[in-house]
Design an enzyme around this catalytic site. Structure first.
Site, PDB file in Angstrom:
ATOM      1  CE1 TYR A  62      -4.920  86.611 -40.178  1.00  0.00           C
ATOM      2  CE2 TYR A  62      -5.549  86.523 -37.789  1.00  0.00           C
ATOM      3  CZ  TYR A  62      -5.096  87.395 -38.923  1.00  0.00           C
ATOM      4  OH  TYR A  62      -5.065  88.559 -38.727  1.00  0.00           O
ATOM      5  CD  GLN A 113       1.038  89.057 -34.395  1.00  0.00           C
ATOM      6  OE1 GLN A 113       0.555  89.435 -33.674  1.00  0.00           O
ATOM      7  NE2 GLN A 113       0.806  89.497 -35.780  1.00  0.00           N
ATOM      8  CD  GLN A 142      16.930 110.420 -58.522  1.00  0.00           C
ATOM      9  OE1 GLN A 142      15.498 110.584 -57.937  1.00  0.00           O
ATOM     10  NE2 GLN A 142      16.746 111.312 -59.545  1.00  0.00           N
ATOM     11  CG  ASP A 150       3.208  92.012 -34.377  1.00  0.00           C
ATOM     12  OD1 ASP A 150       3.622  92.251 -33.269  1.00  0.00           O
ATOM     13  OD2 ASP A 150       2.093  92.033 -34.791  1.00  0.00           O
ATOM     14  CE  LYS A 184      -4.373  89.424 -45.038  1.00  0.00           C
ATOM     15  NZ  LYS A 184      -4.430  87.932 -45.729  1.00  0.00           N
TER      16      LYS A 184
HETATM   17  C1  F6R Z   1      -4.733  92.418 -38.574  1.00  0.00           C
HETATM   18  C2  F6R Z   1      -4.467  92.435 -37.032  1.00  0.00           C
HETATM   19  C3  F6R Z   1      -5.531  92.713 -36.108  1.00  0.00           C
HETATM   20  C4  F6R Z   1      -6.130  91.492 -35.382  1.00  0.00           C
HETATM   21  C5  F6R Z   1      -7.322  91.768 -34.425  1.00  0.00           C
HETATM   22  C6  F6R Z   1      -7.642  90.648 -33.734  1.00  0.00           C
HETATM   23  O1  F6R Z   1      -3.755  92.170 -39.292  1.00  0.00           O
HETATM   24  O2  F6R Z   1      -3.643  92.406 -36.622  1.00  0.00           O
HETATM   25  O3  F6R Z   1      -6.786  93.398 -36.848  1.00  0.00           O
HETATM   26  O4  F6R Z   1      -6.373  90.377 -36.220  1.00  0.00           O
HETATM   27  O5  F6R Z   1      -7.002  92.725 -33.502  1.00  0.00           O
HETATM   28  O6  F6R Z   1      -6.664  90.161 -32.893  1.00  0.00           O
HETATM   29  P1  F6R Z   1      -6.656  88.935 -31.973  1.00  0.00           P
HETATM   30  O7  F6R Z   1      -6.859  87.703 -32.783  1.00  0.00           O
HETATM   31  O8  F6R Z   1      -5.100  88.865 -31.609  1.00  0.00           O
HETATM   32  O9  F6R Z   1      -7.639  89.409 -30.925  1.00  0.00           O
HETATM   33 MG    MG Z   2       0.238  92.236 -34.024  1.00  0.00          MG
HETATM   34 MG    MG Z   3       1.542  94.287 -38.117  1.00  0.00          MG
END
Ligand code: F6R
Ligand code: MG
Ligand code: MG
Length: 366
Positions: free
Chosen positions: A229, A96, A242, A13, A232
């Site tokens: 964090y 990210q 096959q 990402d 994900k």
């Molecule tokens: C889950 C994801 C989103 C962000 C959420 C908050 O994997 O990517 O749900 O966690 O949009 O995002 P931030 O912390 O970047 O504002």
């Molecule tokens: Mg993202």
């Molecule tokens: Mg993603």
């Protein structure tokens, strides 16, 4: 011509449009241009660029084997170039997943996820690349079990002499940094002890009993890599189909049931994994629900013939409806478990920062 071909899928990402929901076409174009140059320079045999949600997916074939420094460096440089484009467009979370700026030998442990396998190309080599967004690497455990070990899913395990011997599973303990092999069907109860806990134990690869590679997954857990964090893992899984392997339809069949996985909003919720066409892989509702796409290719002398968008099929409509119904049901729990992940998994989210602030207000009970 050398015989073996390597299939590498490397993803990251590097910026979302809008928020974390999808990707800007300029990122795909940037990656395509660079991979086209690499193909002309004969670094790779072929490539296909796609996206699943906010994840940029580089599907590549080459002759260099898995864990090749040159291929990993190339993918790393592409992600950085795309992150630059993302920064210019002020896309959300630009760069990210790129956790460091210095590349050394391998892209493993640097943020991106990868699944690679090397094999001798058969007379005809159908493969599927599964890609997911808003979920974690353990999401493949159930579909892999069903496809390679469950005769109620895979008719070939009963009917076909080439599948009847079963398969071998390599399982990683991503918290303990260990691995173990299990034979199926002989050891399926032992196998399930572990892979039934997909936040810690993940199927890394599957082999035939003759040692032929059948499937490989990405098992990188971003939070464990970054120590905090950062989103994900949004994993990938590549599989041969096959012949000595399950049929295309047997590999897709596990996704006809709404499977509950970890991920969704803020990587902190349990929700259904919805099988969708690539055009529908833009998780929006409560940043989800989690999505899975599947692109099928025939590999011909290393060229990727295709893709076919395998979930672009009305026979997955019921699964999608089931996912929507389950999404409604789970959402009704709001901040309560089991919609919100258990405390142990919340450790890898931003919630501990909130808990820390309240630490001093807790009084002992007499
Ligand atoms: C889950 C994801 C989103 C962000 C959420 C908050 O994997 O990517 O749900 O966690 O949009 O995002 P931030 O912390 O970047 O504002
Ligand atoms: Mg993202
Ligand atoms: Mg993603």
């Amino acid at each position: 011509m050398e015989k073996k071909v390597t299939l590498s899928t490397i993803k990251a990402d590097v910026g979302g449009l809008v928020g974390h929901s999808s990707i800007h076409p300029d990122l795909c174009k940037e990656a395509e241009n660079r991979l086209e140059t690499a193909k002309k320079q004969e670094k790779i045999l072929d490539y296909y660029v796609t996206a699943c949600g906010d994840d940029l997916e580089l599907i590549m074939t080459h002759r260099k084997g898995p864990d090749n420094t040159e291929i990993h460096q190339m993918a790393w440089d592409i992600f950085w170039a795309c992150a630059e484009t993302a920064k210019k467009l002020k896309l959300y979370g630009a760069g990210q997943d790129l956790l460091t700026d210095a590349f050394s030998n391998t892209i493993r442990g640097m943020g991106p996820g990868l699944a690679e396998m090397e094999f001798e190309e058969r007379k005809s080599e159908p493969i599927i690349v599964f890609m997911a967004d808003k979920t974690s690497a353990g999401a493949w455990n159930l579909p892999l079990y069903k496809a390679f070990a469950d005769p109620f899913n895979t008719a070939g395990l009963v009917i076909s002499p080439s599948l009847h011997e079963g398969f071998k599973f390599q399982v990683h303990d991503v918290k303990g940094h260990k691995r173990i092999f299990f034979d199926a069907p002989e050891e399926i109860y032992d196998l399930l002890v572990f892979i039934g806990a997909p936040s810690q134990y993940m199927v890394k690869s599957v082999y035939t009993k003759n040692g032929e590679i059948a499937a490989a997954t990405s098992t990188e857990r971003l939070a464990l890599t970054a120590g905090k964090y950062v989103g994900k893992d949004d994993p990938v899984y590549i599989v041969r189909c096959q012949g000595d392997f399950p049929a295309v339809g047997e590999l897709l069949e596990p996704f006809t049931r709404a499977q509950l996985v970890e991920g969704w909003m803020r990587g902190s919720h349990t929700g259904p994994l919805m099988p969708v066409a690539v055009k529908d892989a833009n998780p929006s509702r409560f940043d989800g629900p989690p999505r899975v796409t599947a692109l099928g290719f025939q590999i011909a002398d290393g060229q990727l013939i295709g893709p076919r968008d395998m979930f672009d099929d009305p026979s997955f409509d019921v699964a999608r409806q089931e996912c929507n119904r389950l999404a409604d049901h789970m959402r009704r729990h709001g901040p309560f478990e089991p919609h919100r992940l258990p405390m142990e998994e919340m450790e890898y989210t931003t919630m501990p920062q909130v808990m820390e602030r309240l630490e001093s207000r807790w009084e002992d009970l007499n």
